[in-house]
Design a protein around this motif. Structure first.
Motif, PDB file in Angstrom:
ATOM      1  N   SER A 186       1.104  -1.133  -0.193  1.00  0.00           N
ATOM      2  CA  SER A 186      -0.361   0.079   0.055  1.00  0.00           C
ATOM      3  C   SER A 186       0.813   0.943  -0.035  1.00  0.00           C
ATOM      4  N   THR A 187       0.421   2.410  -0.170  1.00  0.00           N
ATOM      5  CA  THR A 187       1.197   3.789  -0.651  1.00  0.00           C
ATOM      6  C   THR A 187       0.536   4.595   0.331  1.00  0.00           C
ATOM      7  N   PRO A 188       0.547   4.353   1.773  1.00  0.00           N
ATOM      8  CA  PRO A 188       0.038   5.242   2.859  1.00  0.00           C
ATOM      9  C   PRO A 188       0.433   7.148   3.136  1.00  0.00           C
ATOM     10  N   GLY A 189      -0.525   7.537   2.271  1.00  0.00           N
ATOM     11  CA  GLY A 189       0.131   9.039   2.282  1.00  0.00           C
ATOM     12  C   GLY A 189       0.167   9.590   0.935  1.00  0.00           C
ATOM     13  N   ASP A 190       0.351   9.124  -0.428  1.00  0.00           N
ATOM     14  CA  ASP A 190       0.931   8.815  -1.569  1.00  0.00           C
ATOM     15  C   ASP A 190      -0.816   8.419  -1.606  1.00  0.00           C
ATOM     16  N   TYR A 191      -0.827   9.824  -3.445  1.00  0.00           N
ATOM     17  CA  TYR A 191      -1.838   9.473  -4.258  1.00  0.00           C
ATOM     18  C   TYR A 191      -1.331   9.843  -5.679  1.00  0.00           C
ATOM     19  N   VAL A 192      -2.602   9.377  -5.889  1.00  0.00           N
ATOM     20  CA  VAL A 192      -2.330   9.316  -7.448  1.00  0.00           C
ATOM     21  C   VAL A 192      -2.504  11.098  -8.104  1.00  0.00           C
ATOM     22  N   THR A 193      -1.533  11.368  -9.224  1.00  0.00           N
ATOM     23  CA  THR A 193      -1.456  13.133  -9.469  1.00  0.00           C
ATOM     24  C   THR A 193      -1.677  12.669 -11.225  1.00  0.00           C
ATOM     25  N   ASN A 194      -1.703  11.872 -11.654  1.00  0.00           N
ATOM     26  CA  ASN A 194      -1.449  12.174 -13.157  1.00  0.00           C
ATOM     27  C   ASN A 194      -1.697  10.558 -13.900  1.00  0.00           C
ATOM     28  N   ALA A 195      -1.933  10.187 -14.869  1.00  0.00           N
ATOM     29  CA  ALA A 195      -1.802   9.468 -15.729  1.00  0.00           C
ATOM     30  C   ALA A 195      -1.407   9.440 -17.642  1.00  0.00           C
ATOM     31  N   ARG A 196      -1.046   8.803 -17.631  1.00  0.00           N
ATOM     32  CA  ARG A 196      -0.132   9.279 -19.292  1.00  0.00           C
ATOM     33  C   ARG A 196      -0.037   8.237 -20.206  1.00  0.00           C
ATOM     34  N   THR A 197       0.347   7.956 -21.082  1.00  0.00           N
ATOM     35  CA  THR A 197       0.742   6.783 -22.044  1.00  0.00           C
ATOM     36  C   THR A 197       1.819   7.201 -22.813  1.00  0.00           C
ATOM     37  N   GLY A 198       2.782   6.255 -23.581  1.00  0.00           N
ATOM     38  CA  GLY A 198       3.948   6.135 -24.246  1.00  0.00           C
ATOM     39  C   GLY A 198       3.742   5.333 -25.435  1.00  0.00           C
ATOM     40  N   ASN A 243      -3.813  10.761 -25.639  1.00  0.00           N
ATOM     41  CA  ASN A 243      -4.308  10.847 -27.230  1.00  0.00           C
ATOM     42  C   ASN A 243      -4.150   9.496 -27.716  1.00  0.00           C
ATOM     43  N   LEU A 244      -4.685   8.526 -27.959  1.00  0.00           N
ATOM     44  CA  LEU A 244      -4.007   7.712 -28.481  1.00  0.00           C
ATOM     45  C   LEU A 244      -4.542   7.674 -29.904  1.00  0.00           C
ATOM     46  N   THR A 245      -4.686   8.280 -30.357  1.00  0.00           N
ATOM     47  CA  THR A 245      -4.287   8.068 -32.086  1.00  0.00           C
ATOM     48  C   THR A 245      -2.568   7.962 -32.754  1.00  0.00           C
ATOM     49  N   GLY A 246      -2.849   6.636 -33.555  1.00  0.00           N
ATOM     50  CA  GLY A 246      -1.974   6.186 -34.067  1.00  0.00           C
ATOM     51  C   GLY A 246      -1.176   5.116 -33.011  1.00  0.00           C
ATOM     52  N   TYR A 247      -1.258   4.685 -31.786  1.00  0.00           N
ATOM     53  CA  TYR A 247      -1.177   3.714 -31.268  1.00  0.00           C
ATOM     54  C   TYR A 247      -1.263   2.579 -31.948  1.00  0.00           C
ATOM     55  N   ARG A 248      -0.326   1.400 -31.359  1.00  0.00           N
ATOM     56  CA  ARG A 248      -0.211  -0.397 -32.346  1.00  0.00           C
ATOM     57  C   ARG A 248      -1.369  -0.483 -31.368  1.00  0.00           C
ATOM     58  N   THR A 249      -1.049  -0.497 -29.801  1.00  0.00           N
ATOM     59  CA  THR A 249      -1.929  -1.126 -29.032  1.00  0.00           C
ATOM     60  C   THR A 249      -3.615  -0.803 -28.172  1.00  0.00           C
ATOM     61  N   PHE A 250      -2.214   1.428 -27.608  1.00  0.00           N
ATOM     62  CA  PHE A 250      -4.186   1.104 -26.793  1.00  0.00           C
ATOM     63  C   PHE A 250      -4.935   1.630 -28.537  1.00  0.00           C
ATOM     64  N   ARG A 251      -6.543   1.087 -27.200  1.00  0.00           N
ATOM     65  CA  ARG A 251      -7.107   2.098 -28.145  1.00  0.00           C
ATOM     66  C   ARG A 251      -8.266   3.138 -27.442  1.00  0.00           C
ATOM     67  N   ASP A 252      -8.465   2.618 -26.168  1.00  0.00           N
ATOM     68  CA  ASP A 252      -9.150   3.757 -25.409  1.00  0.00           C
ATOM     69  C   ASP A 252      -8.649   3.374 -23.829  1.00  0.00           C
ATOM     70  N   ALA A 253      -8.566   5.013 -23.193  1.00  0.00           N
ATOM     71  CA  ALA A 253      -8.386   4.724 -21.839  1.00  0.00           C
ATOM     72  C   ALA A 253      -8.913   5.536 -20.609  1.00  0.00           C
ATOM     73  N   LYS A 254      -9.366   4.841 -19.697  1.00  0.00           N
ATOM     74  CA  LYS A 254     -10.960   5.453 -18.814  1.00  0.00           C
ATOM     75  C   LYS A 254     -10.018   5.460 -17.542  1.00  0.00           C
ATOM     76  N   PHE A 255     -11.144   6.498 -16.917  1.00  0.00           N
ATOM     77  CA  PHE A 255     -10.807   6.947 -15.385  1.00  0.00           C
ATOM     78  C   PHE A 255     -11.900   5.898 -14.715  1.00  0.00           C
ATOM     79  N   GLY A 256     -11.940   5.071 -13.721  1.00  0.00           N
ATOM     80  CA  GLY A 256     -12.774   4.420 -13.194  1.00  0.00           C
ATOM     81  C   GLY A 256     -13.352   4.815 -11.306  1.00  0.00           C
TER      82      GLY A 256
END
Length: 191
Positions: free
Chosen positions: A53-65, A142-155
């Motif tokens: 677990s990550t006590p005291g830490d939190y998500v600040t960003n999600a990105r792709t490459g 923005n997933l334009t031009g990616y070979r594998t990724f098609r979509d990315a959503k936040f749950g």
């Protein structure tokens, strides 16, 4: 003697000129084709987890490459050490928001659920630390031009963990890397 020298010089020049024109020209070798990247294999497509677990830490960003052999998804959790960064990454039939049970539509041939054991808000103040909205595409991705990724959503975030859904072209092998401040998920382009 001058005349024979002139004849000799003329004969030498004619021979040199004819010899130079008679030498066939050789084309420069064509550039070698770029070798295909040696892509890793053996990652597998079964779920991978780390219950830390990550006590005291939190998500600040999600990105792709994009890379030669895989598409990469990174969740930034500044301050979390690699060994503290807990996660669960697995293929699911549907992305189901925790705790509501509502399905979140994710495009692609397969859905990879990524759960990071860190909230997307500051626990002390309740202030959001990540601008994602539940059920929406990830901001800034923005997933334009990616070979594998098609979509990315936040749950969303519930009970100290954040949920993401990656729509991928097909059920492909993946790996999970824990780094200080980052959870990295690489999904291969092929088997």
């Amino acid at each position: 003697m001058i005349r024979s020298r002139t004849v000799w010089v003329t004969a030498a020049l004619v021979t040199a000129t004819l010899g130079a024109t008679a030498v066939p020209t050789v084309a420069a070798p064509a550039a070698a084709p770029r070798a295909a990247a040696a892509c890793p294999t053996g990652w597998g497509s079964l779920g991978k987890t780390n219950s830390a677990s990550t006590p005291g830490d939190y998500v600040t960003n999600a990105r792709t490459g994009r890379h030669d052999c895989y598409d990469r998804f990174v969740v930034d959790v500044p301050g979390a050490s690699a060994v503290q960064l807990g996660y669960s990454v697995r293929y699911v039939a549907q992305l189901i928001q925790d705790p509501t049970g509502h399905p979140i539509p994710v495009s692609g041939g397969a859905i990879l659920e990524v759960i990071v054991r860190a909230p997307a808000y500051d626990i002390d103040s309740g202030t959001a630390t990540y601008p994602g909205r539940v059920g929406e595409r990830l901001p800034g991705v923005n997933l334009t031009g990616y070979r594998t990724f098609r979509d990315a959503k936040f749950g969303g975030t519930f009970e100290g963990q954040s949920q993401f859904g990656l729509g991928v072209r097909a059920r492909l092998p993946f790996r999970v890397l824990q780094q200080d401040g980052h959870l990295v998920v690489d999904v291969a382009h092929t088997w």
